[in-house]
Design a protein around this motif. Sequence first.
Motif, mmCIF file in Angstrom:
data_model
loop_
_atom_site.group_PDB
_atom_site.id
_atom_site.type_symbol
_atom_site.label_atom_id
_atom_site.label_comp_id
_atom_site.label_asym_id
_atom_site.label_seq_id
_atom_site.Cartn_x
_atom_site.Cartn_y
_atom_site.Cartn_z
ATOM 1 N N LEU A 84 0.827 -1.205 0.000
ATOM 2 C CA LEU A 84 0.000 0.000 0.000
ATOM 3 C C LEU A 84 0.864 1.258 0.000
ATOM 4 N N MET A 85 1.883 1.245 0.856
ATOM 5 C CA MET A 85 2.743 2.420 0.934
ATOM 6 C C MET A 85 3.566 2.580 -0.346
ATOM 7 N N GLN A 86 3.971 1.472 -0.968
ATOM 8 C CA GLN A 86 4.697 1.541 -2.237
ATOM 9 C C GLN A 86 3.819 2.164 -3.316
ATOM 10 N N SER A 87 2.571 1.733 -3.272
ATOM 11 C CA SER A 87 1.619 2.314 -4.232
ATOM 12 C C SER A 87 1.434 3.800 -3.988
ATOM 13 N N ASN A 88 1.365 4.153 -2.691
ATOM 14 C CA ASN A 88 1.220 5.576 -2.348
ATOM 15 C C ASN A 88 2.427 6.385 -2.820
ATOM 16 N N LEU A 89 3.612 5.792 -2.651
ATOM 17 C CA LEU A 89 4.828 6.478 -3.100
ATOM 18 C C LEU A 89 4.804 6.699 -4.610
ATOM 19 N N GLN A 90 4.393 5.654 -5.331
ATOM 20 C CA GLN A 90 4.346 5.767 -6.787
ATOM 21 C C GLN A 90 3.340 6.841 -7.215
ATOM 22 N N GLU A 91 2.212 6.821 -6.527
ATOM 23 C CA GLU A 91 1.202 7.833 -6.851
ATOM 24 C C GLU A 91 1.728 9.240 -6.549
ATOM 25 N N ARG A 92 2.437 9.310 -5.427
ATOM 26 C CA ARG A 92 2.999 10.621 -5.049
ATOM 27 C C ARG A 92 4.048 11.068 -6.069
ATOM 28 N N GLY A 93 4.912 10.087 -6.470
ATOM 29 C CA GLY A 93 5.917 10.404 -7.503
ATOM 30 C C GLY A 93 5.255 10.820 -8.803
ATOM 31 N N HIS A 94 4.238 10.092 -9.190
ATOM 32 C CA HIS A 94 3.496 10.410 -10.409
ATOM 33 C C HIS A 94 2.882 11.798 -10.315
ATOM 34 N N SER A 95 2.378 12.098 -9.103
ATOM 35 C CA SER A 95 1.773 13.422 -8.893
ATOM 36 C C SER A 95 2.805 14.528 -9.046
ATOM 37 N N VAL A 96 4.009 14.273 -8.506
ATOM 38 C CA VAL A 96 5.090 15.263 -8.636
ATOM 39 C C VAL A 96 5.451 15.444 -10.110
ATOM 40 N N ALA A 97 5.608 14.302 -10.803
ATOM 41 C CA ALA A 97 5.977 14.365 -12.229
ATOM 42 C C ALA A 97 4.914 15.091 -13.038
ATOM 43 N N GLU A 98 3.649 14.770 -12.729
ATOM 44 C CA GLU A 98 2.551 15.419 -13.454
ATOM 45 C C GLU A 98 2.543 16.921 -13.171
ATOM 46 N N ARG A 99 2.759 17.248 -11.922
ATOM 47 C CA ARG A 99 2.734 18.653 -11.545
ATOM 48 C C ARG A 99 3.876 19.409 -12.221
ATOM 49 N N VAL A 100 5.055 18.800 -12.235
ATOM 50 C CA VAL A 100 6.218 19.431 -12.891
ATOM 51 C C VAL A 100 5.958 19.560 -14.382
ATOM 52 N N ALA A 101 5.412 18.459 -14.987
ATOM 53 C CA ALA A 101 5.145 18.479 -16.442
ATOM 54 C C ALA A 101 4.181 19.602 -16.797
ATOM 55 N N ASN A 102 3.131 19.734 -15.997
ATOM 56 C CA ASN A 102 2.161 20.787 -16.260
ATOM 57 C C ASN A 102 2.763 22.174 -16.035
ATOM 58 N N SER A 103 3.684 22.224 -15.076
ATOM 59 C CA SER A 103 4.272 23.537 -14.755
ATOM 60 C C SER A 103 5.277 23.992 -15.820
ATOM 61 N N VAL A 104 6.039 23.057 -16.337
ATOM 62 C CA VAL A 104 7.106 23.448 -17.280
ATOM 63 C C VAL A 104 6.638 23.352 -18.728
ATOM 64 N N ARG A 105 5.408 22.869 -18.948
ATOM 65 C CA ARG A 105 4.944 22.684 -20.325
ATOM 66 C C ARG A 105 5.010 23.998 -21.142
ATOM 67 N N PRO A 106 4.549 25.137 -20.611
ATOM 68 C CA PRO A 106 4.640 26.354 -21.428
ATOM 69 C C PRO A 106 6.066 26.690 -21.781
ATOM 70 N N THR A 107 6.916 26.505 -20.800
ATOM 71 C CA THR A 107 8.323 26.826 -21.057
ATOM 72 C C THR A 107 8.870 25.916 -22.133
ATOM 73 N N ILE A 108 8.599 24.613 -22.005
ATOM 74 C CA ILE A 108 9.098 23.655 -22.991
ATOM 75 C C ILE A 108 8.458 23.919 -24.357
ATOM 76 N N TRP A 109 7.221 24.363 -24.353
ATOM 77 C CA TRP A 109 6.539 24.659 -25.623
ATOM 78 C C TRP A 109 7.228 25.827 -26.321
ATOM 79 N N ASN A 110 7.614 26.864 -25.530
ATOM 80 C CA ASN A 110 8.349 27.987 -26.104
ATOM 81 C C ASN A 110 9.648 27.495 -26.728
ATOM 82 N N VAL A 111 10.289 26.631 -25.959
ATOM 83 C CA VAL A 111 11.550 26.096 -26.485
ATOM 84 C C VAL A 111 11.273 25.292 -27.729
#
Length: 755
Positions: free
Chosen positions: A35-62
């Motif tokens: 359960l905790m491993q799953s939670n960690l993965q979800e948390r990691g995925h959430s971080v990755a998703e959040r970063v992806a959404n945050s840097v997407r405009p910047t990467i799009w400009n690039v």
Amino acid sequence: MFSRLTVRLLVILSLITFLVMTVFVIVRFSVASELMQSNLQERGHSVAERVANSVRPTIWNVYKKAYDRTYSVELASAILDSEMGSPFVEGIKVYGNFGHLYMGRIKIDGEIRQFEEKKHASVWTGFDNRIRYPIKSGEVSIGNVEVSYSDKSLTESLYQNLIVEITQVAVVSLLFVGSLYIILRFALVSPMRSLQVAQQALDALDEAVFVTNEHGRLVDINPAYSNITFFVESEILGLLPDIQPFDEKGVDFRAMIDEKFLADGSWSGEVIGRKKDGSTFPGWLNLNRVERQDDKVTYVGVLSDIADKKEAEAKLHALAYYDSLTDMPNRHSFLMRLDEEIKRARREKTKVGLLYLDLDNFKWANDQFGHAVGDKLLISAAEKFKKRLRDSDILYRIGGDEFTVIVTHFDDATDLIGLAEDLVAQAGENFVIDGHVMKPGASVGISTFPNDSDNGKDLIIQADTAMYQAKEAGRGQVRFFSSDLELQRQAQQRIEQELKQALSKNELQLFYQPKVRIQDGEYVYNSAEALIRWLDDGEVVYHPDQFIEIAEKSDLICDLGYWVIFQVCKQLAKWKEEGIVGHKIAINLSPRQLKDANLFDYLLERMTRFDIDPGQLELEITEYAVIENIEHSVSTLKKLKTLGVSIAMDDFGTGYSSLSYLKQLPVDVLKIDRSFIHTLPFEQGDIAIVNAIFSMAAALHIEVVAEGVETADQLGFLIRHRCHMAQGYYFSPPISPEKYAAWLSERSKPNETDV
């Protein structure tokens, strides 16, 4: 302290609980880990998703190679730095579609640094937990975000949770085990312990306990069963117990468990058991039928070996009914058997004869040779008597030297007389005991049922009375009971009781008959014989011949003799105060008193108390008293002589009158019996006897006293034959102390002749 059974139960419960709880903890840990491993993965995925959404405009400009300050690279870097501030994130990389790095951050020793591919590639590949998330603009993929995250918090959380779980499990387990132990203790351990105690108790019993099935075959035994029968458990289980009732032959154990024996469900009784070696033993069995819950029957028996008890009972029976010395039936057996035989004779109208036998000289042998010899004499006599009797005649030793015989089959008195005379003859034979030769002799009295009495008590008294009559007739005699004997016995019994009272109340008196020295015709009055009288206000109650003979048959004669010694010593002391000195008083000693061990000490004590000169006392004994045990008599008389008293032989001539034994005795005086003096000087036979006595006395330098002198002719004969002293009515009858003092006063002249 815990018992072994309790410890075992506690260990088993603990192990079971430990195993169950261990499995429980493992499962819980595994589930929690996943359960905790799953939670960690979800948390990691959430971080990755959040970063992806945050840097997407910047990467799009690039991606479009456009420049918009609103979504500059610096802003994207700030977003990365913000995400890297979490302990959870270890690194973030932003890639293009073709794998080229746009930007990245990595933690080195906790410090956030710009990710450099060449420098930090190896570190990045060392991270275990990574997750990628695409960067899209619409449906177009313009790059990827890769997040590396730490599972340290996961591990710590898991360990913390594990410790909590283990603690909880331990507490719950202890509570569970404790509760379960208490429950099981009452539900299981207590009954088991009771069974264990019961088993131990059965094993410790001295009685053999066995259990059989419904067919009577053994299914269990305790150790005592093996100890008694010598069968071990493996040899006996499955077999029938080898036990049968004591009084019913041919009945085995299978028959014993039938309804006949166990009608009430139990049976108790004496049995005979058989051991492994084939020998038997007496036992006592308590047998019970037990109905089981499965409707089957079990038999439980408790068997005791009563061999020791039977032996003890036999010994007690022997002690109660048999004489320990001779092994003959004793008085108790005699009384019981006599009553039984009288009842039988009354019922069958037959007769019972009773012989009462007493050894004549046993006391002499006992005193002379000691009790050990006396006991052997009794045994030998009993064996001889028993050999003479028929099988139907029973010999009993009822005490001391007294025996009885119950005779049940006889025709008439002649048969009883013949049997009694044979027993007397056997007792008169020589017995050799430890080198000593002796003739115990016996006297027998006979009484019969129903002629003399209709009950055992009177029959015994009558036979005893007849036996004493036989002794009085000269010993070694047989006498039948008669009514005259019974009257005589009753009269003697009455006199004996009255004599006891007279002694205790001091109602007897001493009279004194002078003994006069007549040698050379000169009379010297300095001696007398003390004679006992029983008077009441001057009237004779009983003559001496009546009560002294009765006293001789009991211990009263010793009491009477000591009373005489006391009174004589007391009287001599009184006369001394009155001026009558130098007198010698003769005292008669009975045969019993001569044998009494207290005689010497008593005489010495009285002489000392009253300050008596030993020369003032003379002790008179009879031939019979001496000859019964010559060696003892010589020893006793010599000891008495050491006191300074003189010894006189009374009634000389009526017994053995042997020079051989007279030489052994320390005798100072011979007293010729009055029966020889009565016919002097006319009867030639008596003259010859008296002259022989004078010659014998002269040869042994012994003084002679003539008794029963009543005439001048008798006195003249005695003086002419140089007799030393005379005593009789010629001089004076026995008189009271006061009259004797007066009589002496009248004859105060030193010399007086009357011939």
